[in-house]
Design a protein around this motif. Structure first.
Motif: not given
Ligand code: MCN
Ligand code: CUM
Length: 798
Positions: A260, A263, A519, A555, A557-559, A677-679, A684, A748, A750
């Motif tokens: 975890g 941030g 991821h 961080y 939600s940029r991944s 679009n949802r992966i 999610i 985008k 989430v």
């Molecule tokens: N996802 C998806 N389809 C989308 C968008 C996202 O399937 N359209 C999936 C992604 O592939 C990813 C997950 O959802 O596996 C989160 O994606 P995303 O929104 O891109 O966020 P990040 O992966 O960049 O995660 C960062 C975000 C942040 S900033 C915090 S703070 C946070 C959060 O994620 N910290 C977390 N969720 C968390 N969840 C866990 N378990 N632990 C943390 O520390």
């Protein structure tokens, strides 16, 4: 709406069965997590490893007169006691923060917040180190502290930052955005204006795993390896290199499994530097792992924004302007973790989901004798505060005009055809359909029925009042673009590298770093989708600067918006090369080779049975490579996004408020999210559930508090309350899909939406239960005593 390349529509494609876009693939990483085989920093054990414990100041503001480590040094097993003086020799006594401030690694002259790092004890055993730390004698000259931002800006406030040349007060910066004059004019001409003061309290991300590091300097290779809890290993390596003078290629940062982050693991903390420095000096591995209270008391906090919101509107509820004034408490150092050009994060989007002509925000930030921080906790850089402000203010306006808050929202929403939409502060929203999300949420929540029930309870003078709260928020995630967003000067792109091996299996390496977001599964799904592979044939690696391509980390939600895009683009590069090999294998013209998303195969145009899979192509690339072609099958992409993405959602919360006890019970909790679009819908869903729980913690329980002496009174889990399964209701989740037009797979982010979007919905619900008696605001955290006070003031308490 299709994304570039005819982008996948997940609902249609969730059926091809290879684990591509839209499929509920089970998380690959969970096998090791649920069988106890995770590998966290504290699991790292090295031969000859020493342990570091930090000596922390009991005072919030004090000059250090003397540090005497002799009693500790006399202990069996204590190897060293380090102070700022020792670090000065290596020029490591201070370090830069991500916002260009300078923070003490170990305090040199003056302590500026309680539990600040004063000295370090290095010992052969963790317990000896801990005992040793208690035997370091520090003589303090205690000074008056100041903990509130408004007190800190008073003329007679004690000066905190004497280390900054010519500094005469505790003021850090002023910031403004929008058009002050046009906004003032709109306020003058408006039929109705409303104003509300609201405090977004100091919170802590509180991940299960606290922060820690194992520094391991190898004099033979002249190389420093640091295993550490990092959400951004590459940028941390660059900063380590800049601070220590060790060349960057001689530093390896490994962020293994992270328990975890939320941030908390974006900033660099003194403990990391001390562990690395101690290992360099002693030429032995040194481990530092902080305890829970150290984590809450000293590492990056979130929020602490004192806001005044104002809305100007016509009498039929058209919003003409919004204005806000903010006082930000940044703690003892300006160490917020955010793109460096954004002193107030992305607070700019405080006009939210609404088409408002005029907007103006002004903000001042202050130093106080409290721990530094101010961004972290599922926040996308202050958008949490912005969303809270506008979603609360819309409710205040609705109550003033005595109309249903859904009506105000509908009247002012940015319409689907207005996208791309430029906000009055110059931000470019990519896509949205706010009304559809609200409609769905209201339907799922049985909104009208609850409104009637609410009325009945008021008429019957019921013991429990009903409140319905709504939030129709817009998020902004996915920094870059690199031209506007950087961390310590490094542009915020991200990366992916894909290698297809001779047997058709793939290794994918990304520049982002999962802390629980899944991821290893979802990034494999992107490759599976784009190359027609099976998700089980793909392994995703991250978190090792020696092997992974450079990226700015996870961080905001940029991944998905950035590294996810890089992964799709790299896959498509592989696909292009695959076509060349397919043409060779199928003895056809390269121009005639087509790729079919449904079957995942490459075939000759007009002859679908002359087809070949990526596995066969991989074999071709290594065993029958076309003459003149570069052998192998791999690609790298560094992706700089043209814009950020703007996920959104509508949440509807129904609460019961007990007039006798002030307790709040959740009756219904509906969350409709749109992340394009949802992966992986299951991932999610998990993100939404976790984030909503954190939103409930924010609204109902969490608060880092200080007394007047600067003692942290909310610095452990006895006093800093986190929601447990007991406090969490059943969530009902729904979604709409509005793809991002500029993202290669239309996705985008989430991860942060639920924590950003839910607190205002919850507060709106509690306020709504009492609005008929004139209550316009209740401060977070809405503990029973706070709610009971509000009931009592409104004459509703029993
Ligand atoms: N996802 C998806 N389809 C989308 C968008 C996202 O399937 N359209 C999936 C992604 O592939 C990813 C997950 O959802 O596996 C989160 O994606 P995303 O929104 O891109 O966020 P990040 O992966 O960049 O995660 C960062 C975000 C942040 S900033 C915090 S703070 C946070 C959060 O994620 N910290 C977390 N969720 C968390 N969840 C866990 N378990 N632990 C943390 O520390
Ligand atoms: Cu702001 S908490 Mo997240 O961005 O790691």
């Amino acid at each position: 709406q299709h994304a570039e390349d005819g982008g996948p529509q997940p609902e249609k494609h969730c059926g091809h069965g290879r684990g591509g876009m839209g499929e509920e693939v089970r998380r690959k990483e969970d096998q090791r997590f649920i069988t106890g085989r995770g590998n966290y920093v504290d699991d790292v054990k090295k031969p000859g490893m020493l342990h570091c414990e930090l000596v922390r100041s009991p005072h919030a503001h004090a000059r250090i007169e003397e540090i005497d480590g002799s009693r500790a040094m006399d202990m069996d097993g204590v190897v060293a006691v380090l102070t700022a003086e020792d670090l000065l020799e290596y020029d490591l006594a201070t370090m830069p923060t991500l916002m260009d401030d300078t923070q003490d690694v170990l305090v040199n002259d003056k302590v500026k917040f309680q539990s600040q790092e004063v000295a370090a004890v290095i010992a052969e055993d963790r317990y000896v180190a801990k005992d040793g730390a208690e035997k370091v004698d520090v003589t303090y000259d205690v000074l008056d502290p100041v903990v509130d931002a408004d007190d800190a800006l008073e003329d007679d406030a004690p000066l905190i930052r004497e280390d900054i040349e010519d500094k005469e007060d505790n003021h850090i910066f002023d910031w403004e955005t929008g058009d002050e004059e046009a906004t003032a004019q709109a306020f003058e001409e408006a039929d109705v204006t409303v104003e509300e003061e609201m405090f977004y309290q100091r919170l802590h991300p509180a991940p299960i795993e606290t922060c820690g590091a194992v520094g391991d300097y190898d004099p033979g290779k002249d190389k420093l390896t640091v295993h550490m809890t990092s959400q951004a290993p590459h940028i941390h390596r660059t900063l380590f290199a800049q601070v220590s003078g060790i060349p960057e290629h001689k530093i390896r940062i490994v962020s293994p499994d992270v328990g975890g982050g939320f941030g908390n693991k974006v900033p660099i903390y003194p403990g990391y530097v001390v562990a690395a420095a101690a290992s360099y000096v002693l030429e032995q591995p040194v481990k530092w792992v902080e305890e829970r209270s150290e984590n809450i008391q000293t590492t990056g906090f979130a929020r602490d924004y004192d806001m005044t919101g104002e809305i100007a509107a016509t009498e039929d509820g058209e919003i003409l302007a919004v204005r806000t004034d903010v006082l930000a408490n940044h703690g003892a150092y300006n160490a917020a973790a955010q793109p460096s050009k954004f002193p107030a994060g992305f607070f700019n989007i405080f006009t939210g989901s609404y088409d408002i002509d005029a907007a103006y925000a002004s903000l001042s930030a202050a130093y106080t004798n409290t721990a530094p921080g101010g961004i972290a906790y599922r926040c996308s850089f202050r958008v949490t505060e912005a969303v809270y402000l506008i979603e609360r203010m819309v409710k205040v306006l609705a109550d003033e005009l005595e109309v249903d808050p859904t009506e105000i929202r509908r009247k002012n929403f940015i319409q689907p055809e207005q996208f791309p939409y430029e906000s009055p502060t110059g931000w470019n929203y990519d896509s949205g359909d706010y009304e559809s999300a609200l409609d769905l949420a209201l339907e799922m929540a049985e909104y009208e029925e609850y409104r009637e029930e609410q009325q009945r309870r008021i008429e019957n003078d019921a013991d429990k009042l009903l409140g319905i709260g709504i939030s129709s928020f817009t998020e902004v995630v996915g920094a870059g673009p690199g031209k506007t967003c950087d961390i310590a000067g490094v542009e915020m792109f991200d990366s992916a590298e894909i290698r297809i091996h001779p047997t058709g299996k793939a290794t994918v390496r990304v520049g982002v770093q999962t802390q629980g977001q899944g991821h290893e599964t979802t990034f494999a799904q992107i490759v599976a989708e784009e190359l027609g592979m099976d998700v089980d044939d793909i392994v995703v690696e991250h978190g090792d600067t020696d092997t992974d391509p450079y990226g700015l980390g996870t961080y905001g939600s940029r991944s998905t918006p950035v590294a996810g895009a890089a992964t799709a683009v790299a896959s498509r590069k592989v696909r292009d090369k695959a076509k060349t090999i397919a043409a060779n294998e199928l003895e056809a013209d390269e121009g005639d080779i087509e790729w079919d998303r449904e079957s995942g195969e490459f075939h000759v145009a007009g002859a679908p049975d002359r087809s070949i899979t990526i596995t066969e192509i991989a074999a071709g690339a290594y065993m029958n490579n076309p003459a003149g072609e570069e052998p192998g099958l791999e690609a790298v992409n560094y992706y700089d996004p043209p814009e950020m993405t703007y996920p959104f959602g509508s949440y509807v919360v129904v609460v019961e408020v007990d007039r006798e006890t002030g307790e709040v019970e959740f009756e219904k909790f509906v969350a409709v999210d749109d992340c394009g679009n949802r992966i992986n819908p299951m991932v999610i869903e998990g993100q939404i559930h976790g984030g909503l729980a954190q939103g409930i913690g924010t609204a109902m329980m969490e608060h880092v508090t200080y007394d007047d002496n600067g003692n942290v009174t909310g610095g452990d889990f006895m006093n800093y309350l986190l929601p447990t399964a007991m406090e969490i209701p059943e969530f009902e989740t729904g979604h709409t899909v509005t793809p991002s037009p500029h993202h290669p797979i239309g996705a985008k982010g989430v991860g942060e939406s639920p924590t950003v979007g839910s607190p205002p919905a919850i507060v709106n619900a509690v306020v709504d239960a009492m609005a008929h008696a004139g209550v316009s605001h209740v401060e977070m955290p809405m503990t029973p005593d706070v709610v009971w006070e509000a009931l009592d003031e409104a004459g509703l308490a029993q």
